[in-house]
Design a protein around this motif. Structure first.
Motif, PDB file in Angstrom:
ATOM      1  N   LEU A   9      40.814  37.705  40.424  1.00  0.00           N
ATOM      2  CA  LEU A   9      40.845  36.344  40.945  1.00  0.00           C
ATOM      3  C   LEU A   9      40.161  35.386  39.984  1.00  0.00           C
ATOM      4  O   LEU A   9      39.015  35.632  39.611  1.00  0.00           O
ATOM      5  CB  LEU A   9      40.146  36.269  42.303  1.00  0.00           C
ATOM      6  N   PRO A  10      40.824  34.314  39.595  1.00  0.00           N
ATOM      7  CA  PRO A  10      42.261  34.077  39.773  1.00  0.00           C
ATOM      8  C   PRO A  10      43.070  34.942  38.817  1.00  0.00           C
ATOM      9  O   PRO A  10      42.520  35.502  37.866  1.00  0.00           O
ATOM     10  CB  PRO A  10      42.406  32.602  39.434  1.00  0.00           C
ATOM     11  N   LEU A  11      44.371  35.052  39.058  1.00  0.00           N
ATOM     12  CA  LEU A  11      45.204  35.919  38.230  1.00  0.00           C
ATOM     13  C   LEU A  11      45.243  35.423  36.792  1.00  0.00           C
ATOM     14  O   LEU A  11      45.205  36.204  35.850  1.00  0.00           O
ATOM     15  CB  LEU A  11      46.624  35.972  38.810  1.00  0.00           C
ATOM     16  N   PRO A  20      41.413  30.165  34.339  1.00  0.00           N
ATOM     17  CA  PRO A  20      41.355  28.859  33.690  1.00  0.00           C
ATOM     18  C   PRO A  20      40.069  28.703  32.895  1.00  0.00           C
ATOM     19  O   PRO A  20      39.068  29.378  33.162  1.00  0.00           O
ATOM     20  CB  PRO A  20      41.366  27.896  34.886  1.00  0.00           C
ATOM     21  N   ALA A  21      40.099  27.844  31.891  1.00  0.00           N
ATOM     22  CA  ALA A  21      38.886  27.573  31.138  1.00  0.00           C
ATOM     23  C   ALA A  21      37.884  26.871  32.032  1.00  0.00           C
ATOM     24  O   ALA A  21      38.238  26.055  32.877  1.00  0.00           O
ATOM     25  CB  ALA A  21      39.208  26.699  29.928  1.00  0.00           C
ATOM     26  N   GLY A  22      36.611  27.220  31.855  1.00  0.00           N
ATOM     27  CA  GLY A  22      35.576  26.564  32.621  1.00  0.00           C
ATOM     28  C   GLY A  22      35.285  25.177  32.067  1.00  0.00           C
ATOM     29  O   GLY A  22      35.587  24.871  30.917  1.00  0.00           O
ATOM     30  N   THR A  23      34.722  24.354  32.897  1.00  0.00           N
ATOM     31  CA  THR A  23      34.253  23.046  32.460  1.00  0.00           C
ATOM     32  C   THR A  23      32.787  23.198  32.072  1.00  0.00           C
ATOM     33  O   THR A  23      31.969  23.581  32.912  1.00  0.00           O
ATOM     34  CB  THR A  23      34.397  22.001  33.577  1.00  0.00           C
ATOM     35  N   ALA A  48      33.974  27.082  23.959  1.00  0.00           N
ATOM     36  CA  ALA A  48      34.734  27.230  25.201  1.00  0.00           C
ATOM     37  C   ALA A  48      34.246  28.471  25.926  1.00  0.00           C
ATOM     38  O   ALA A  48      33.747  29.414  25.303  1.00  0.00           O
ATOM     39  CB  ALA A  48      36.226  27.348  24.905  1.00  0.00           C
ATOM     40  N   SER A  49      34.398  28.471  27.229  1.00  0.00           N
ATOM     41  CA  SER A  49      33.984  29.625  28.021  1.00  0.00           C
ATOM     42  C   SER A  49      34.761  29.645  29.326  1.00  0.00           C
ATOM     43  O   SER A  49      35.202  28.601  29.813  1.00  0.00           O
ATOM     44  CB  SER A  49      32.479  29.564  28.305  1.00  0.00           C
ATOM     45  N   TRP A  50      34.960  30.830  29.880  1.00  0.00           N
ATOM     46  CA  TRP A  50      35.653  30.983  31.151  1.00  0.00           C
ATOM     47  C   TRP A  50      35.179  32.255  31.826  1.00  0.00           C
ATOM     48  O   TRP A  50      34.489  33.088  31.233  1.00  0.00           O
ATOM     49  CB  TRP A  50      37.169  30.992  30.973  1.00  0.00           C
ATOM     50  N   ALA A  51      35.544  32.414  33.085  1.00  0.00           N
ATOM     51  CA  ALA A  51      35.121  33.588  33.846  1.00  0.00           C
ATOM     52  C   ALA A  51      36.107  33.831  34.976  1.00  0.00           C
ATOM     53  O   ALA A  51      36.778  32.910  35.449  1.00  0.00           O
ATOM     54  CB  ALA A  51      33.719  33.383  34.407  1.00  0.00           C
ATOM     55  N   TYR A  52      36.187  35.096  35.413  1.00  0.00           N
ATOM     56  CA  TYR A  52      36.999  35.417  36.576  1.00  0.00           C
ATOM     57  C   TYR A  52      36.420  36.645  37.262  1.00  0.00           C
ATOM     58  O   TYR A  52      35.540  37.337  36.722  1.00  0.00           O
ATOM     59  CB  TYR A  52      38.470  35.640  36.191  1.00  0.00           C
ATOM     60  N   LEU A  53      36.901  36.929  38.465  1.00  0.00           N
ATOM     61  CA  LEU A  53      36.431  38.068  39.258  1.00  0.00           C
ATOM     62  C   LEU A  53      37.431  39.211  39.168  1.00  0.00           C
ATOM     63  O   LEU A  53      38.638  38.990  39.147  1.00  0.00           O
ATOM     64  CB  LEU A  53      36.273  37.660  40.727  1.00  0.00           C
ATOM     65  N   PRO A  98      42.538  31.998  28.450  1.00  0.00           N
ATOM     66  CA  PRO A  98      43.405  30.899  28.866  1.00  0.00           C
ATOM     67  C   PRO A  98      44.286  30.406  27.730  1.00  0.00           C
ATOM     68  O   PRO A  98      43.850  30.295  26.598  1.00  0.00           O
ATOM     69  CB  PRO A  98      42.412  29.808  29.299  1.00  0.00           C
ATOM     70  N   ALA A  99      45.513  30.079  28.075  1.00  0.00           N
ATOM     71  CA  ALA A  99      46.421  29.562  27.065  1.00  0.00           C
ATOM     72  C   ALA A  99      45.981  28.181  26.595  1.00  0.00           C
ATOM     73  O   ALA A  99      46.377  27.721  25.527  1.00  0.00           O
ATOM     74  CB  ALA A  99      47.842  29.463  27.644  1.00  0.00           C
ATOM     75  N   THR A 100      45.145  27.540  27.390  1.00  0.00           N
ATOM     76  CA  THR A 100      44.713  26.183  27.068  1.00  0.00           C
ATOM     77  C   THR A 100      43.389  26.150  26.322  1.00  0.00           C
ATOM     78  O   THR A 100      42.756  25.111  26.229  1.00  0.00           O
ATOM     79  CB  THR A 100      44.555  25.363  28.352  1.00  0.00           C
ATOM     80  N   ALA A 101      42.967  27.259  25.752  1.00  0.00           N
ATOM     81  CA  ALA A 101      41.654  27.300  25.111  1.00  0.00           C
ATOM     82  C   ALA A 101      41.535  26.275  24.001  1.00  0.00           C
ATOM     83  O   ALA A 101      40.497  25.628  23.841  1.00  0.00           O
ATOM     84  CB  ALA A 101      41.386  28.700  24.557  1.00  0.00           C
ATOM     85  N   ALA A 102      42.601  26.091  23.218  1.00  0.00           N
ATOM     86  CA  ALA A 102      42.518  25.146  22.104  1.00  0.00           C
ATOM     87  C   ALA A 102      42.323  23.727  22.610  1.00  0.00           C
ATOM     88  O   ALA A 102      41.507  22.965  22.086  1.00  0.00           O
ATOM     89  CB  ALA A 102      43.786  25.226  21.257  1.00  0.00           C
ATOM     90  N   ALA A 103      43.072  23.372  23.644  1.00  0.00           N
ATOM     91  CA  ALA A 103      42.925  22.034  24.195  1.00  0.00           C
ATOM     92  C   ALA A 103      41.556  21.842  24.815  1.00  0.00           C
ATOM     93  O   ALA A 103      40.975  20.767  24.768  1.00  0.00           O
ATOM     94  CB  ALA A 103      44.001  21.780  25.249  1.00  0.00           C
ATOM     95  N   PHE A 104      41.022  22.931  25.368  1.00  0.00           N
ATOM     96  CA  PHE A 104      39.706  22.887  26.003  1.00  0.00           C
ATOM     97  C   PHE A 104      38.628  22.475  25.009  1.00  0.00           C
ATOM     98  O   PHE A 104      37.683  21.769  25.363  1.00  0.00           O
ATOM     99  CB  PHE A 104      39.387  24.265  26.593  1.00  0.00           C
ATOM    100  N   LEU A 105      38.759  22.901  23.766  1.00  0.00           N
ATOM    101  CA  LEU A 105      37.750  22.585  22.764  1.00  0.00           C
ATOM    102  C   LEU A 105      37.559  21.087  22.635  1.00  0.00           C
ATOM    103  O   LEU A 105      36.460  20.608  22.404  1.00  0.00           O
ATOM    104  CB  LEU A 105      38.154  23.162  21.398  1.00  0.00           C
ATOM    105  N   ALA A 106      38.641  20.343  22.789  1.00  0.00           N
ATOM    106  CA  ALA A 106      38.564  18.905  22.565  1.00  0.00           C
ATOM    107  C   ALA A 106      38.283  18.118  23.834  1.00  0.00           C
ATOM    108  O   ALA A 106      37.881  16.963  23.759  1.00  0.00           O
ATOM    109  CB  ALA A 106      39.873  18.408  21.952  1.00  0.00           C
ATOM    110  N   THR A 107      38.484  18.739  25.017  1.00  0.00           N
ATOM    111  CA  THR A 107      38.447  17.938  26.234  1.00  0.00           C
ATOM    112  C   THR A 107      37.343  18.263  27.208  1.00  0.00           C
ATOM    113  O   THR A 107      36.963  17.410  28.011  1.00  0.00           O
ATOM    114  CB  THR A 107      39.786  18.066  26.981  1.00  0.00           C
TER     115      THR A 107
END
Length: 263
Positions: free
Chosen positions: A91-93, A96-99, A73-78, A5-14
């Motif tokens: 899926l999804p194309l 997104p970063a996981g919560t 941070a962590s994420w997953a897709y199919l 995800p392009a938002t990985a850096a922001a994910f670290l803080a949020t």
């Protein structure tokens, strides 16, 4: 191809609900290599994802990411296909970063989830996409080391099926022959229609009037274009139905019972 995800850096803080590891532990393990593992990977609550021609669903993936240094941070897709580089479905194309929420008792472990929409009309245009999909899980630890597992889990997408029934004659004399017909069909994502599903085992069931329980009378095989036809003896007033239990690529289907008056 792994998607980060392009938002990985922001994910670290949020997205993390607490500090991943105490500062002292982080300093002690700063030189340790990444050793992230993924467990408890569940898609759609463990249930098959059955899609008709225009079905829209929200699919959720949950998993646990564990690393001695803590998970940042962590994420997953199919994905579907022979491998991630040659995948014919994803899926999804854009993953997104996981919560993620850090375990209150084990700061090296985080429970994560991500949800996304699936639209059959948009995402499924090939019947070959029915069947098993894999879960790619990826994580970044607090030392900025990345770990990816191409097959951390699996999910199954299936084509929606439907079955009809008609029992005749109505009414009928007790002991006479009843002919039961119907059709088994399933969603064809390529043509946008429901097409016959032949060569499949289908149960003929009967529920006596006043009862709430169906009993299987026999099992037959759907014919060309999914046609169903069989006979049975009239014994009492009641309802006949066909039941299809599903297959590796197609969901189950149950017909609404057709009442026959036996005199």
């Amino acid at each position: 191809m792994h998607i980060r995800p392009a938002t990985a850096a922001a994910f670290l803080a949020t997205t993390l609900s607490a500090s991943v590891v105490p500062a002292a532990a982080h300093a002690a393990d700063a030189a340790a290599p990444s050793d992230t593992t993924f467990s408890n990977v569940v898609v759609n609550g463990g249930k098959d994802i059955v899609l008709g021609l225009t079905t829209k669903k929200t699919v959720t993936i949950t998993w646990t990411a564990t690393d001695p240094d803590g998970v940042a941070a962590s994420w997953a897709y199919l994905w579907h296909g022979p491998n991630t580089d040659d995948a014919d479905g994803r899926l999804p194309l854009y993953a997104p970063a996981g919560t993620c929420a850090v375990s209150p008792t084990d700061h090296t472990s985080s429970t994560c989830q991500v949800s996304f929409g699936v639209d059959a009309a948009r995402d499924f245009d090939d019947i070959g996409l029915a069947g098993t999909w894999k879960v790619l899980a990826e994580a970044q630890d607090t030392n900025d080391d990345w770990t990816a597992v191409d097959v951390a889990g699996t999910a199954r997408f299936k084509r929606y099926a439907k079955v009809t029934v008609n029992a005749s004659p109505e009414p009928v004399r007790k002991g006479k022959t009843i002919t039961v017909t119907g059709k088994l069909s399933r969603a064809n994502w390529e043509t946008g229609t429901y097409t016959g599903y032949e060569g499949r085992s289908v149960q003929l069931q009967f529920r006596k009037k006043g009862s709430s329980t169906y009993t299987t009378l026999k099992t037959i095989t759907s014919g060309g274009s999914g046609t169903l036809k069989t006979t049975t003896k009239a014994t009492a007033d009641g309802y006949f139905r066909f039941v299809f239990s599903g297959s590796s690529t197609t969901g189950p289907a149950t017909a609404t019972g057709d009442f026959v008056d036996v005199r």
